[in-house]
Design a protein around this motif. Structure first.
Motif, PDB file in Angstrom:
ATOM      1  N   THR A  39      16.304 -19.377 -56.700  1.00  0.00           N
ATOM      2  CA  THR A  39      15.393 -20.289 -56.023  1.00  0.00           C
ATOM      3  C   THR A  39      14.711 -19.591 -54.856  1.00  0.00           C
ATOM      4  OG1 THR A  39      16.750 -22.185 -56.632  1.00  0.00           O
ATOM      5  CG2 THR A  39      15.228 -22.500 -54.815  1.00  0.00           C
ATOM      6  N   LEU A  41      12.398 -19.799 -51.494  1.00  0.00           N
ATOM      7  CA  LEU A  41      11.971 -20.645 -50.378  1.00  0.00           C
ATOM      8  C   LEU A  41      10.686 -20.052 -49.811  1.00  0.00           C
ATOM      9  CD1 LEU A  41      12.377 -22.814 -48.136  1.00  0.00           C
ATOM     10  CD2 LEU A  41      13.862 -21.151 -46.975  1.00  0.00           C
ATOM     11  N   TYR A  51      17.416 -17.540 -53.021  1.00  0.00           N
ATOM     12  CA  TYR A  51      18.787 -18.045 -53.022  1.00  0.00           C
ATOM     13  C   TYR A  51      19.301 -18.229 -54.444  1.00  0.00           C
ATOM     14  CZ  TYR A  51      17.721 -19.111 -48.179  1.00  0.00           C
ATOM     15  OH  TYR A  51      17.364 -19.013 -46.863  1.00  0.00           O
ATOM     16  N   GLU A  54      19.989 -23.758 -55.196  1.00  0.00           N
ATOM     17  CA  GLU A  54      18.822 -24.502 -54.720  1.00  0.00           C
ATOM     18  C   GLU A  54      19.181 -25.463 -53.589  1.00  0.00           C
ATOM     19  OE1 GLU A  54      17.938 -28.184 -57.595  1.00  0.00           O
ATOM     20  OE2 GLU A  54      18.050 -26.282 -58.649  1.00  0.00           O
ATOM     21  N   ALA A  57      18.962 -23.490 -50.435  1.00  0.00           N
ATOM     22  CA  ALA A  57      17.557 -23.238 -50.117  1.00  0.00           C
ATOM     23  C   ALA A  57      16.918 -24.489 -49.517  1.00  0.00           C
ATOM     24  CB  ALA A  57      16.800 -22.805 -51.376  1.00  0.00           C
ATOM     25  N   TYR A  58      17.209 -25.637 -50.076  1.00  0.00           N
ATOM     26  CA  TYR A  58      16.657 -26.898 -49.570  1.00  0.00           C
ATOM     27  C   TYR A  58      17.154 -27.178 -48.150  1.00  0.00           C
ATOM     28  CZ  TYR A  58      15.366 -31.784 -49.209  1.00  0.00           C
ATOM     29  OH  TYR A  58      14.839 -32.969 -48.774  1.00  0.00           O
ATOM     30  N   GLY A  61      15.552 -24.778 -45.734  1.00  0.00           N
ATOM     31  CA  GLY A  61      14.146 -25.133 -45.553  1.00  0.00           C
ATOM     32  C   GLY A  61      13.988 -26.320 -44.619  1.00  0.00           C
ATOM     33  N   SER A  71       8.279 -25.057 -49.560  1.00  0.00           N
ATOM     34  CA  SER A  71       8.354 -25.317 -50.998  1.00  0.00           C
ATOM     35  C   SER A  71       9.510 -24.524 -51.575  1.00  0.00           C
ATOM     36  CB  SER A  71       7.074 -24.872 -51.715  1.00  0.00           C
ATOM     37  OG  SER A  71       5.957 -25.570 -51.249  1.00  0.00           O
ATOM     38  N   LEU A  72      10.072 -25.039 -52.647  1.00  0.00           N
ATOM     39  CA  LEU A  72      11.092 -24.326 -53.409  1.00  0.00           C
ATOM     40  C   LEU A  72      10.584 -24.140 -54.827  1.00  0.00           C
ATOM     41  CD1 LEU A  72      14.329 -26.279 -52.429  1.00  0.00           C
ATOM     42  CD2 LEU A  72      13.396 -24.236 -51.354  1.00  0.00           C
ATOM     43  N   HIS A  73      10.824 -22.975 -55.370  1.00  0.00           N
ATOM     44  CA  HIS A  73      10.493 -22.700 -56.765  1.00  0.00           C
ATOM     45  C   HIS A  73      11.689 -22.035 -57.423  1.00  0.00           C
ATOM     46  CE1 HIS A  73       6.079 -23.349 -56.663  1.00  0.00           C
ATOM     47  NE2 HIS A  73       6.264 -23.100 -55.380  1.00  0.00           N
ATOM     48  N   ARG A  74      12.086 -22.538 -58.565  1.00  0.00           N
ATOM     49  CA  ARG A  74      13.102 -21.840 -59.349  1.00  0.00           C
ATOM     50  C   ARG A  74      12.350 -20.835 -60.205  1.00  0.00           C
ATOM     51  NH1 ARG A  74      17.086 -25.292 -62.404  1.00  0.00           N
ATOM     52  NH2 ARG A  74      17.954 -25.534 -60.358  1.00  0.00           N
ATOM     53  N   ASP A  81      10.823 -28.458 -55.984  1.00  0.00           N
ATOM     54  CA  ASP A  81      10.794 -29.239 -54.765  1.00  0.00           C
ATOM     55  C   ASP A  81       9.567 -28.853 -53.974  1.00  0.00           C
ATOM     56  OD1 ASP A  81      11.442 -30.107 -51.986  1.00  0.00           O
ATOM     57  OD2 ASP A  81      13.235 -30.769 -53.023  1.00  0.00           O
TER      58      ASP A  81
END
Length: 93
Positions: A39, A41, A51, A54, A57-58, A61, A71-74, A81
């Motif tokens: 993930t 960030l 990370y 997730e 990471a959230y 963040g 923003s989070l991206h896998r 997210d």
């Protein structure tokens, strides 16, 4: 009835999301080669960290930047997210 994110969130949140999406797209090939399934960030158009979890990471963040400011991206998947926990699809009164 679906409501566009632009109708639910302030322009600065939408701008943050767009900058972060562009930054991720620029790094996508490298991310997919080196960090598949992890993930990412992003904040202010920059990759901040990567990370394994997730949730971590959230939480980071939220702590560092606040909701709507990251923003989070896998890696290898669509965004998971957008810096806020949930988007209401209810029409505004």
């Amino acid at each position: 009835m679906m409501v566009a994110a632009e109708e639910l969130h302030p322009p600065e949140v939408i701008d943050e999301l767009k900058k972060n999406q562009e930054a991720y797209n620029d790094a996508k090939e490298q991310m997919e080669a080196e960090h598949w399934g992890r993930t990412v960030l992003l904040h202010d158009g920059t990759v901040v960290a990567i990370y394994n979890d997730e949730g971590d990471a959230y939480d980071i963040g939220c702590e560092k930047f606040g909701l709507g400011r990251f923003s989070l991206h896998r890696v290898g998947e669509r965004p998971i997210d957008l810096g806020f926990h949930a988007i209401s699809l209810r029409p505004r009164d």
